[in-house]
Motif scaffolding. Structure first.
Motif, short mmCIF file in Angstrom:
data_model
loop_
_atom_site.label_atom_id
_atom_site.label_comp_id
_atom_site.label_asym_id
_atom_site.label_seq_id
_atom_site.Cartn_x
_atom_site.Cartn_y
_atom_site.Cartn_z
N GLY B 364 0.79 -1.21 0.00
CA GLY B 364 0.00 0.00 0.00
C GLY B 364 0.83 1.27 0.00
N GLN B 365 2.16 1.11 0.07
CA GLN B 365 3.03 2.28 0.10
C GLN B 365 3.41 2.60 -1.33
N SER B 366 3.34 3.84 -1.69
CA SER B 366 3.70 4.13 -3.07
C SER B 366 5.04 4.84 -3.10
N VAL B 367 5.72 4.72 -4.21
CA VAL B 367 7.04 5.29 -4.35
C VAL B 367 6.99 6.36 -5.42
N ILE B 368 7.59 7.50 -5.12
CA ILE B 368 7.67 8.55 -6.12
C ILE B 368 9.08 8.59 -6.64
N ARG B 369 9.20 8.56 -7.93
CA ARG B 369 10.55 8.65 -8.49
C ARG B 369 10.81 10.08 -8.92
N VAL B 370 11.94 10.60 -8.52
CA VAL B 370 12.26 11.99 -8.81
C VAL B 370 13.64 12.04 -9.45
N ASP B 371 13.77 12.90 -10.41
CA ASP B 371 15.05 13.15 -11.03
C ASP B 371 16.03 13.65 -9.96
N PRO B 372 17.18 12.98 -9.79
CA PRO B 372 18.13 13.39 -8.74
C PRO B 372 18.55 14.85 -8.86
N GLU B 373 18.56 15.36 -10.07
CA GLU B 373 18.97 16.76 -10.25
C GLU B 373 18.03 17.71 -9.54
N ARG B 374 16.75 17.34 -9.50
CA ARG B 374 15.78 18.20 -8.82
C ARG B 374 16.08 18.24 -7.33
N ILE B 375 16.46 17.08 -6.79
CA ILE B 375 16.76 17.03 -5.37
C ILE B 375 18.03 17.84 -5.09
N ASP B 376 19.02 17.68 -5.95
CA ASP B 376 20.26 18.45 -5.78
C ASP B 376 19.96 19.94 -5.78
N ARG B 377 19.10 20.32 -6.69
CA ARG B 377 18.73 21.74 -6.79
C ARG B 377 18.04 22.19 -5.50
N LEU B 378 17.15 21.36 -5.02
CA LEU B 378 16.43 21.67 -3.79
C LEU B 378 17.41 21.83 -2.63
N ILE B 379 18.38 20.93 -2.56
CA ILE B 379 19.36 20.99 -1.48
C ILE B 379 20.20 22.25 -1.59
N ASP B 380 20.58 22.61 -2.82
CA ASP B 380 21.32 23.86 -3.01
C ASP B 380 20.51 25.04 -2.51
N LEU B 381 19.23 25.05 -2.87
CA LEU B 381 18.38 26.16 -2.48
C LEU B 381 18.23 26.24 -0.97
N VAL B 382 18.02 25.10 -0.36
CA VAL B 382 17.87 25.09 1.10
C VAL B 382 19.18 25.56 1.75
N SER B 383 20.29 25.16 1.16
CA SER B 383 21.58 25.60 1.69
C SER B 383 21.70 27.12 1.62
N GLU B 384 21.26 27.68 0.50
CA GLU B 384 21.29 29.13 0.36
C GLU B 384 20.37 29.76 1.41
N LEU B 385 19.25 29.08 1.64
CA LEU B 385 18.31 29.57 2.65
C LEU B 385 18.97 29.60 4.02
N VAL B 386 19.74 28.56 4.30
CA VAL B 386 20.43 28.50 5.59
C VAL B 386 21.41 29.66 5.72
N ILE B 387 22.14 29.93 4.65
CA ILE B 387 23.10 31.04 4.66
C ILE B 387 22.35 32.35 4.91
N ASN B 388 21.26 32.49 4.17
CA ASN B 388 20.49 33.71 4.24
C ASN B 388 19.94 33.93 5.63
N GLN B 389 19.42 32.87 6.19
CA GLN B 389 18.85 32.94 7.52
C GLN B 389 19.93 33.34 8.52
N ALA B 390 21.11 32.74 8.36
CA ALA B 390 22.22 33.03 9.27
C ALA B 390 22.63 34.50 9.15
N MET B 391 22.56 34.99 7.91
CA MET B 391 22.94 36.37 7.66
C MET B 391 21.98 37.33 8.37
N ILE B 392 20.68 37.05 8.23
CA ILE B 392 19.68 37.90 8.87
C ILE B 392 19.87 37.89 10.38
#
Lengths: 154, 767, 122
Positions: B364-392
């Protein structure tokens, strides 16, 4: 690859720039962008022609002082200095130069071999010499500029 | 065709998993686990690879997998014994299969000679692997159709498989000659048996299929119909007689009955032009309307009785036995409650010993397949968010806004949320180390056979998860540690025998989480490090001073010194151009540590530790000679402002810091990294007490501490190269690049450059 | 005609994807299960018109799955096609004995697959 022999007669475009009193150029296909000088973070344990690294939209871009690399003495960068961002073998690098002159459109028969008089260092970095309207412009061989990558499997 | 290509990608991913399952299963068999489910899983792995390969027309892979599968099937059925020799062969075959998969993927080639030899060996094993005589007879039995006793005997022989093994007689061949006749059509008489309905086949569907071949006229014979009271609603009482007008061959007609072969008596006779239609004609009931399943028999009473009687008269006499297929043993239609319970219980018992594959989604569990590049991009963005948050946060602090203000509280919440988002996003990209570990058994087999040693690899913690960025970097150091352990750690079989150890050496590869890092340990049960010899080599090669006093641990770790190699001769295995010093350096470049400890006579343990991710790092931001640098928090024990009385000179240029009861060497970051010529007075600055990967401490001197911050790791190597003393770079809140310090390398740099009489003085100067 | 629902039961992701591609493009609605045990769960939730199942599967294999479907009153009349290979007639027979309606030989082509479904689906 920019260093491959191009058929005689085929037109290429080059960006020419000034380093000190001399004129140099690189193939325009290798140039990604041109930007103003901004202070670099210096790199320890590095050759002195490596000016340091700057932030290029999130990537770490090494900056090479071309004047120092060519043996013309270290540059004293000012706001008027320019960084030419080039891509060489999958790596991006910034070349610190005095100013960009113009874009040349040439055929390879205009490129003359580097004369023997030049020192070894210059000969290895210069692909050939272009004579244009009384100017002498040396074409830089980008592949040779970078220091050898530290060989891990020493 | 994009979709097909995507499935092909899936197929190769699945192959990786199946190859791992195969190897895992075979290794379990090697350890003596050859229960049904293990062997089944091994069989299934090869079977599934073959199945998928067939779908993509990967013929060489299919051919090899087929031979492999055939032998495994014999093992599964108990025809072939799973002896240690056989399992060893199967393991080697799995390596060849892996090569075939890689080749099919366009990555690498198959050693054709090896593959052929292996296939031949697999086939030969099936032949002389002691296959019992009755099994050999099974081929004969399935070919001969009348020796029923013999085949029954075989069925008993194969009772593990519980084959409902029954020879079938099909009359296609005998009647094939009829195809040649120019028939105007066929008279098809169908007498379904109850089994036909029990398998959810439908006589009306058969009629519908026949109608696709040409116009049909159908009559129904219900003479066998019992009284309503005696009627079994699921039994079959009717006979259908179909006149089919078509130019199709008998084979085409027979194909309609492919699925009901044996479940109905079927006669097909050619219908010559001019043959009178069987009278009276009968309309097949409600062919267009979807018939109720199993309703055909019940529907029959509605048929005109007179018509049925005449149809019965016209019905041909029962066909001779030759055409009547021998019925298979009846299917268990109604299971006894006990049997049903057995079926229900089976999954639980079968699942218990099986290692549940990590990737398989639960019911009953479903699996979503995602292009790894999208995840990498997401991680980059979150990392930038972390920097930004730290800056503020930094700006807010600079403005002297009180901690109790709504702004500060809101910002704290934002920080927490940001962290949580980051953790969650990182978890998406986390992968079990299994993908790296699964390549190792093969390496161990190859290295072991190269150096003539017997090695058993035991793996633990394969499910330990770590970020993708780290996974990719684990393979090399693990490979080196394993090679080293087999080549140098383990004794030769003779030596082992002499000291009373089992001839087979055991190497344990283990992954675990410890202190926010991933730790990989490689332990062997070999001879341990020969410390006097190691020290002598280091002295002989001028790596350390002859009179240097070293602890056991320090001696062990001499093998990581550049220029050190314990092998008397460079062997094929360890001498692949890379020494342990290079391994250590590349590990350090990732913010990792590697060390070795050993007990003479009992073995050695390599310990590799790496951060869980190479995407972000908790660091201390410091200022040194006008430069902003980041020191990894993981390396820092404490930071302090030294008092003058704690700083002691040692030798002409050295200085140590008194920390509680010990003296720790002072290392000025600025002069060591070449930012300044002379070290300033340590009491003017701040000291970071750090711990190196070998446990030694050092006191790094900085001018100023800016604060603690999480930073996004940016590669220096992507566009430049490794720089000694620098682990990586990052971009700070002001947009400028800051370098992340490689603490161990800084300590080493200073050691090398210090004009001390001892090139490698121990980290701890005094007790 | 309403869209028919096909349940595919196979432990191989590749095979499930192949089946889905072929069936979806033929206009069928597809539900999937990864083994026999999972198949029984999905079965009760989806009431498929036709079931396609593999034989070699973990937990509950194809034979066990078919038997379990056939003893269940609400699914005993649901056609079941087994995926089998040419090389194994014994397995085909055993699947039939368990109650399989028909079979599909791997590797299948989409037309044959759809034809097999047509032959067993009311």
């Amino acid at each position: 690859m920019i260093d491959q022999t191009t058929a005689v007669g085929e037109r290429r475009e080059l960006i020419s720039f000034r380093v000190g009193q001399q004129e140099y150029c690189v193939d325009i296909m290798a140039v990604r962008e041109i930007r103003g000088w901004s202070p670099a973070t210096s790199l320890p344990q590095s050759p002195n022609y490596m000016r340091g690294v700057i932030n290029l939209r999130g990537a770490v871009l090494p900056i090479m002082d071309l004047s120092s690399r060519l043996g013309l003495g270290s540059a004293e960068p000012t706001v008027r200095h320019v960084i030419i961002v080039v891509k060489v073998q999958e790596r991006m690098m910034g070349l610190l130069v005095d100013a960009v002159s113009d874009i040349l459109s040439i055929t390879d028969d205009l490129v003359q071999p580097t004369p023997d008089v030049a020192c070894d260092r210059v000969r290895s970095f210069v692909r050939g010499i272009i004579s244009l309207e009384g100017r002498m412009i040396s074409e830089i061989s980008l592949d040779r500029l970078l220091p050898e990558r530290e060989a891990l499997a020493a | 065709m994009d979709e097909l290509e995507a499935i092909k990608v899936t197929f190769f991913q699945e192959c990786e998993e199946l190859l791992a399952d195969l190897e895992g299963g075979l290794l379990a068999m090697q350890d003596g686990t050859s229960d049904g489910e293990t062997v089944n899983a091994v069989f299934r792995a090869v079977h599934s690879i073959k199945g998928g390969a067939g779908a993509f027309g990967l013929d060489p892979l299919v051919r090899f997998a087929h031979v492999f599968e055939t032998l495994l099937d014999s093992v599964r059925s108990g025809k072939v014994d799973a002896s240690p020799d056989l399992v060893a062969l199967l393991l080697r075959a799995s390596d060849v299969l892996a090569d075939h998969v890689s080749a099919a993927r366009g990555m690498g080639d198959v050693d054709e000679a090896l593959s052929h030899a292996m296939a031949a060996e697999l086939e030969a094993w099936d032949g002389d692997g002691g296959a019992p005589a009755p099994a050999a007879a099974s081929a004969t039995a399935s070919a001969s159709d009348d020796d029923f006793d013999l085949s029954a005997g075989v069925a008993a022989e194969l009772d593990d498989m519980d084959f409902g093994f029954t020879p079938m007689t099909i009359s296609v061949e005998e009647q094939a000659g009829a195809d040649e006749q120019a028939a105007a059509g066929w008279m098809v008489v169908i007498q379904p048996k109850s089994d036909l309905y029990r398998k959810a086949n439908e006589s009306l569907l058969l009629l519908r299929e026949l109608e696709r071949l040409g116009p049909i006229e159908t009559t129904v014979d219900d003479s066998a119909l019992p009284d309503l009271a005696d009627m079994d609603p699921e039994a079959s009482y009717l006979t259908f007689k179909v006149k089919l007008t078509t130019d199709k061959s008998e084979a085409d007609v027979r194909e309609v009955f492919e699925f009901v072969d044996g479940d109905c008596d079927l006669t097909i006779t050619p219908l010559m032009a001019g043959d009178a239609p069987p009278a009276p004609a009968f309309e097949a009931p409600a062919l267009e309307a979807a018939p109720e399943p199993v309703a055909a028999a019940v529907a029959a009473p509605e048929v005109d009785v007179a018509a049925l009687i005449s149809a019965a008269t016209a019905a041909p006499a029962p066909q001779p036995a030759a055409a009547a297929p021998v019925a298979p043993p009846p299917a268990p239609v109604a299971m006894t409650p006990a049997a049903a319970a057995a079926v229900a219980a089976k999954p639980t018992t079968a699942a218990a010993p099986a290692k549940a594959p990590l990737e398989a989604p639960g019911p009953g569990q479903s699996v979503i397949r995602v292009d790894p590049e999208r995840i990498d991009r997401l991680i980059d963005l979150v990392s930038e968010l972390v920097i930004n948050q730290a800056m503020i946060a930094q700006r807010v602090a600079e403005h002297g806004i009180p901690q109790s203000s709504n702004l500060a509280i809101g910002l704290d919440e934002l920080e927490q949320l940001t962290r949580e988002i980051q953790d969650s996003v990182m978890a998406i990209r986390a992968q079990p180390v299994k993908s790296v570990f699964q390549r190792m058994p093969r390496l161990v087999r190859e290295v072991a056979s190269m150096v003539g040693k017997q090695v058993r690899l035991v793996m633990e913690g394969e499910g330990t998860e770590v970020d993708k960025t780290v996974i990719e970097r684990l393979s090399d150091p693990i490979t080196h540690m394993l090679r080293n352990a087999i080549d140098h750690g383990l004794e030769n079989p003779d030596e082992r025998r002499e000291v009373g150890k089992p001839v087979e050496g055991v190497i344990k590869l283990q992954a675990l989480h410890r202190g926010g890092r991933i730790v990989i340990e490689v332990t062997d049960d070999g001879r341990g490090i020969n410390r006097p010899r190691v020290q002598k080599i280091a002295v002989d090669k001028g790596l350390i001073a002859p009179d240097l006093q070293l602890t056991d641990e320090e001696i062990d770790n001499l093998i990581f010194l550049p220029g050190f190699s314990t092998a008397d001769k460079v062997s094929d295995v360890s001498g692949r151009g890379v020494g342990m010093d290079v391994v250590r350096r590349s590990v350090q470049a990732l913010g990792g540590r590697i060390s070795i400890s050993s007990r003479p006579g009992h073995g050695s343990t390599f310990t590799l530790s790496l951060p869980l991710t190479l995407a972000v790092l908790d660091g201390m931001v410091v200022e040194v000679a006008g430069q902003t640098l980041v020191v990894p928090l993981a390396a820092i024990v404490e930071s302090l402002r030294p008092k003058p009385e704690e700083v002691r000179a040692l030798g002409p240029t050295g200085a140590v810091l008194a920390v509680r009861d010990s003296f720790v060497p002072l290392v000025d970051i600025g002069s060591t990294m070449g930012y300044r010529a002379n070290a300033p007075d340590p009491t003017d600055g701040v000291v970071l007490l750090v711990e190196g990967e070998d446990g030694g401490k050092a006191a790094l001197v900085a001018d100023n501490i800016q604060g603690q911050r999480q930073v996004v790791i940016k590669s220096l190597e992507a566009n430049y190269q490794q720089v000694e003393g620098v682990a990586a770079a990052t971009i700070l809140g002001d947009g400028r690049v800051a370098l992340i310090l490689d603490v161990d390398a800084v300590i080493n740099l200073r050691r090398r450059e210090a004009p001390a009489p001892k090139p490698t003085e121990p980290m701890i100067a005094a007790e | 005609m309403t869209t028919r629902t096909i349940l595919t039961v196979d432990d191989s992701r590749t095979m499930r994807d192949m089946l889905r591609m072929a069936l979806a493009s033929a206009g069928f609605n597809v539900v999937e299960a990864v083994d026999g045990e999972h198949g029984l769960e999905v079965l009760s939730a989806h009431k498929p018109d036709v079931i396609i199942t593999d034989i070699n599967m973990p937990k509950l294999d194809g034979f066990g799955f078919i038997e379990a479907v056939r003893v269940d009153d609400s699914h005993r009349a649901t056609p079941i096609l087994v995926l089998t290979t040419e090389s194994d007639p014994a397995k085909k027979e055993r699947a039939r004995a368990a109650g399989a309606t028909g079979w599909i030989v791997k590797p299948f082509n989409p037309d044959k697959l759809v034809e097999a479904i047509r032959r067993v689906a009311a």
